[in-house]
Structures are given as structure tokens and as C-alpha cells.
Scaffold this motif. Structure first.
Motif, PDB file in Angstrom:
ATOM      1  N   LEU A 130      43.252  25.746  27.655  1.00  0.00           N
ATOM      2  CA  LEU A 130      42.142  25.144  27.869  1.00  0.00           C
ATOM      3  C   LEU A 130      40.978  25.822  29.100  1.00  0.00           C
ATOM      4  N   LEU A 131      39.794  26.761  29.628  1.00  0.00           N
ATOM      5  CA  LEU A 131      39.931  27.333  30.772  1.00  0.00           C
ATOM      6  C   LEU A 131      38.536  27.139  30.668  1.00  0.00           C
ATOM      7  N   ALA A 132      37.189  25.942  31.198  1.00  0.00           N
ATOM      8  CA  ALA A 132      36.346  25.342  31.122  1.00  0.00           C
ATOM      9  C   ALA A 132      36.334  26.497  32.914  1.00  0.00           C
ATOM     10  N   ILE A 133      35.150  27.372  32.602  1.00  0.00           N
ATOM     11  CA  ILE A 133      34.550  28.081  33.801  1.00  0.00           C
ATOM     12  C   ILE A 133      33.382  28.365  34.444  1.00  0.00           C
ATOM     13  N   GLY A 249      33.296  36.573  38.755  1.00  0.00           N
ATOM     14  CA  GLY A 249      34.445  37.251  38.512  1.00  0.00           C
ATOM     15  C   GLY A 249      35.727  36.745  38.008  1.00  0.00           C
ATOM     16  N   THR A 250      35.510  35.604  37.933  1.00  0.00           N
ATOM     17  CA  THR A 250      36.497  34.566  37.606  1.00  0.00           C
ATOM     18  C   THR A 250      36.984  34.630  35.963  1.00  0.00           C
ATOM     19  N   GLY A 251      35.974  35.559  35.921  1.00  0.00           N
ATOM     20  CA  GLY A 251      36.747  35.400  34.094  1.00  0.00           C
ATOM     21  C   GLY A 251      37.822  36.992  34.287  1.00  0.00           C
ATOM     22  N   PHE A 252      37.550  37.685  34.796  1.00  0.00           N
ATOM     23  CA  PHE A 252      38.328  38.604  35.295  1.00  0.00           C
ATOM     24  C   PHE A 252      39.130  38.544  36.131  1.00  0.00           C
ATOM     25  N   GLY A 253      40.158  38.037  36.807  1.00  0.00           N
ATOM     26  CA  GLY A 253      41.154  37.509  37.401  1.00  0.00           C
ATOM     27  C   GLY A 253      41.928  36.620  35.937  1.00  0.00           C
ATOM     28  N   LEU A 254      41.007  35.945  35.276  1.00  0.00           N
ATOM     29  CA  LEU A 254      41.764  35.063  34.118  1.00  0.00           C
ATOM     30  C   LEU A 254      42.769  35.940  33.249  1.00  0.00           C
ATOM     31  N   LEU A 255      41.439  36.984  32.518  1.00  0.00           N
ATOM     32  CA  LEU A 255      41.726  38.029  31.637  1.00  0.00           C
ATOM     33  C   LEU A 255      42.894  38.979  32.386  1.00  0.00           C
ATOM     34  N   ALA A 256      42.985  39.137  33.403  1.00  0.00           N
ATOM     35  CA  ALA A 256      43.972  39.841  34.318  1.00  0.00           C
ATOM     36  C   ALA A 256      45.546  39.714  34.060  1.00  0.00           C
ATOM     37  N   TRP A 257      45.436  38.137  34.245  1.00  0.00           N
ATOM     38  CA  TRP A 257      46.183  37.255  34.038  1.00  0.00           C
ATOM     39  C   TRP A 257      47.486  37.287  33.255  1.00  0.00           C
ATOM     40  N   GLY A 258      46.785  37.384  31.836  1.00  0.00           N
ATOM     41  CA  GLY A 258      47.143  37.403  30.172  1.00  0.00           C
ATOM     42  C   GLY A 258      46.378  36.990  29.846  1.00  0.00           C
ATOM     43  N   ALA A 259      45.032  35.381  30.260  1.00  0.00           N
ATOM     44  CA  ALA A 259      44.219  34.717  29.539  1.00  0.00           C
ATOM     45  C   ALA A 259      42.955  35.627  28.685  1.00  0.00           C
TER      46      ALA A 259
END
Length: 363
Positions: A130-133, A249-259
Motif C-alpha cells: 500500500l503506497l501512500a504518495i 508524477g510519482t503516480g506515473f512512475g508507479l503505474l509504469a511499474w505495474g501498481a
């Protein structure tokens, strides 16, 4: 006859954590109605204080200390939280947050430490994340976090680019061959932000000024994030996803990881068992630092209110200041009004939260 009272506030940002707020409200309530059953379920929306909220609300949760690289490259003592089911809660604000910087570094701040905390949780056997950003200090598109997880961001000569959003100007190649895989139960992103990565409502335009960026620096960061989106595989589609612009943009990076995006307050409410706590309750009290026009858009009070309505439970509101219509609540208390001024309320927030608890208990 004793009542069952659920206390589910958000943090009062800058003055009291959600856990502190719930505890103060409980003290005030018990001073008037000591026989009532009080259930403290501090809430969060994915921002600062999310880890503390889980620590209080989930029995058996265990905090694990970790030292990581802060947003300005200095060591930071942070933590992640192990839940009994094997899930790890990792909060960006503790490792890469804006409160860790003085002065701000709009081009150079980075999320490496957040990624290091995630890696530590994975090394310890976390089965889900669970990643709180919320509360980010940087606009690096999450590249720092991904570097800590094994990705490489290189310039045209094959060298690592400088850290931070400014360094993305020299990005030519993204190598994810060494990127760690997601844990078995995946990774969920906790955030109440729905902004895309780019454009007038994107990470740079909306949030970079809050992190110290000048208008020229905002333009540079926008161009750099667009460059990142072009080079990351599938980046154009991910950049448009709701929440991709969260946390610089950390949301973008995590989505790219597969989150995957899980929402903020709703996901926290599910994880801490708010619905079960509301069953049979006489009242639920929620709150935040400022109840205004944005409070109905995915914030903690709106989430608690919606779930309480489904359970047939009335809702009380406590806020540092109330500037929006609160007539839909069974009762509401403004700490500023109670203390005589906003400054007085902020000077002694726990005192006035305790007083608010007593006011609500008297009905």
C-alpha cells in the motif's frame, strides 16, 4: 445506556496527526460520557500520516525502521509498516516528503528514498504494498523511486541522468531489465489526487509551484515529464491516467511499474475496517484541518459520511475551520470558533480537539 462512538478524523495538517486527533477527541468525549464505548479509527487519504493511521487502526501492525536517502540526498530515518496479512504500508512523505526540505529544491529533489523504503519492505518479504504518495517534495516522475527498485534512466552516452525533475532533460533511454517485480498481491497507490501527468492540470502546472518552482521552472519540468512519458513504454497512455500526476508524477512512475490506483480515503477505509466499525454505532465523528469546498471531493470527511449514510449512522464534524455548508452533519464544531481564533486553535490543537470531543458528547 452506553453508546458506541467511532472517531475517524483525518490529520489536522501541520498541527495534529490523525491518531493524535482521535486520541484528543476520545479524551474529551470520555470526560463527559465515561461509560460510552469509543472506537478510534484515525483516517488518511494517502498523504502525510497514513502510516500512523494504519498503525493505530490495525491490531498487530508493526513499524519497521529504515534509513533512506532523503530528497536532498541526506540520510533520513523513516519507517514502513508491516500489517498482519503480510502487506506493507510505505509512506512517501516519511522518506521523500516536502517537510524534509529547507530550502525547497524544485529541480533537484527526488524520490529515491521512497523507493529504498519500498525495496526494504520487499526484502523483508512483503506480499503486497500500500503506497501512500501524498506530501511529495519533488517533480521527478517517480524516477528516483524506480531507480531504487532497479530501473535505469540514462542519457545519450549511457550514463545515469542527474536525480530530480531537472535531470530528466537529458533522458534518452529507460532500462527496466533490472526492475524488481511486484509482490504476489501487487501494489496499490493511495492518493486522493486524480490529476494527469501533463497539461494545465498536470503535475508540473498544479503542484510544482507548491514545491518552490518558478514559472520558468514549471515549464522546464513540464517538458521534462513529457520527455519521460515519450520514452517510457506505454507512457503516453499512462500519462493520461487519473492520478498519474500525483506526487510530482510519482503516480506515473508507479503505474509504469505495474501498481494500480486504489484511491485514497476509500482504500484506507477498507483496509482499516471502517464499515465493520460503523455497524451498530450511535455516532461517527470525522474531521480535518479545514472543511471547505474541496472536502466533498474524495477527502476523508466525504468518505466517512458516505459510508455512515449507508450504515444509517449520524456523523459529527470537527475541523480547524469550517468554511463550507456543514448542515448535513448531525453536529459540527469549529476549533477556531471554540478557541476564539484560528491562531489560538493552531497554537493548542490538542487542547481544542479535546474540548470539541466534550462538546459533541454533551450533544
Amino acid at each position: 445506556m452506553s453508546r458506541r462512538i467511532v472517531l475517524a478524523p483525518d490529520s489536522f495538517k501541520g498541527t495534529a496527526t490523525a491518531a493524535e486527533a482521535a486520541d484528543a477527541l476520545a479524551r474529551g468525549w470520555r470526560s463527559v460520557a465515561p461509560d460510552d464505548e469509543i472506537v478510534e479509527l484515525p483516517m488518511a487519504d494517502g498523504g502525510e500520516g497514513t502510516l500512523d493511521a494504519f498503525a493505530v487502526a490495525v491490531p498487530g501492525a508493526r513499524r519497521v525502521q529504515v534509513t533512506v536517502t532523503g530528497p536532498d540526498d541526506r540520510p533520513v530515518d523513516a519507517a514502513w509498516l508491516r500489517l498482519p496479512d503480510g502487506t506493507a504500508v510505505v509512506e512517501l512523505a516519511l522518506a521523500s516528503g516536502i517537510t524534509l526540505l529547507d530550502p525547497l529544491r524544485p529541480l533537484d529533489a527526488q524520490t529515491l528514498g521512497f523507493g529504498e523504503a519500498i525495496a526494504a519492505a520487499l526484502d523483508a518479504g512483503a506480499t503486497g504494498l500500500l503506497l501512500a504518495i501524498g506530501g511529495s517534495s519533488s517533480t521527478d516522475g517517480g524516477t528516483g523511486a524506480l531507480v531504487a527498485l532497479g530501473a535505469r534512466f540514462l542519457d545519450g552516452d549511457g550514463r545515469p541522468i542527474p536525480r530530480g525533475g531537472g535531470g530528466l532533460a537529458s533522458l534518452a533511454v529507460v532500462d527496466v531489465s533490472g526492475l524488481r517485480t511486484l509482490p504476489a498481491e501487487g501494489a496499490r497507490i493511495l492518493s486522493d489526487v486524480t490529476n494527469p501527468l501533463l497539461g494545465p492540470t498536470g503535475a508540473a502546472a498544479v503542484f510544482a509551484p507548491q514545491k518552490g518552482a518558478t514559472p520558468d521552472e514549471v515549464d522546464l519540468l513540464e517538458a521534462n515529464l513529457a520527455r519521460l512519458a515519450r520514452i517510457v513504454r506505454g507512457g503516453d497512455a499512462l500519462a493520461a491516467a487519473p492520478g498519474a500526476g500525483a506526487a510530482g508524477g510519482t503516480g506515473f512512475g508507479l503505474l509504469a511499474w505495474g501498481a494500480r490506483m486504489a484511491g485514497g480515503a476509500g482504500a484506507v477505509a477498507d483496509a482499516i475496517g471502517l464499515d465493520a466499525a460503523l455497524a451498530g454505532a450511535s455516532l461517527v465523528v470525522t474531521g480535518e484541518g479545514r472543511f471547505d469546498g474541496q472536502s466533498a471531493a474524495g477527502k476523508v470527511p466525504s468518505e466517512v459520511t458516505a459510508r455512515a449514510a449507508a450504515a444509517g449512522v449520524p456523523v459529527g464534524l470537527v475541523a480547524g475551520a469550517i468554511t463550507a455548508d456543514a448542515s448535513g452533519f448531525a453536529a459540527s464544531v469549529s476549533l477556531s470558533a471554540l478557541a476564539g481564533s484560528g491562531a489560538a486553535a493552531m497554537a493548542e490543537p490538542l487542547r481544542w480537539l479535546e474540548a470539541a470531543g466534550a462538546v459533541l458528547a454533551r450533544g
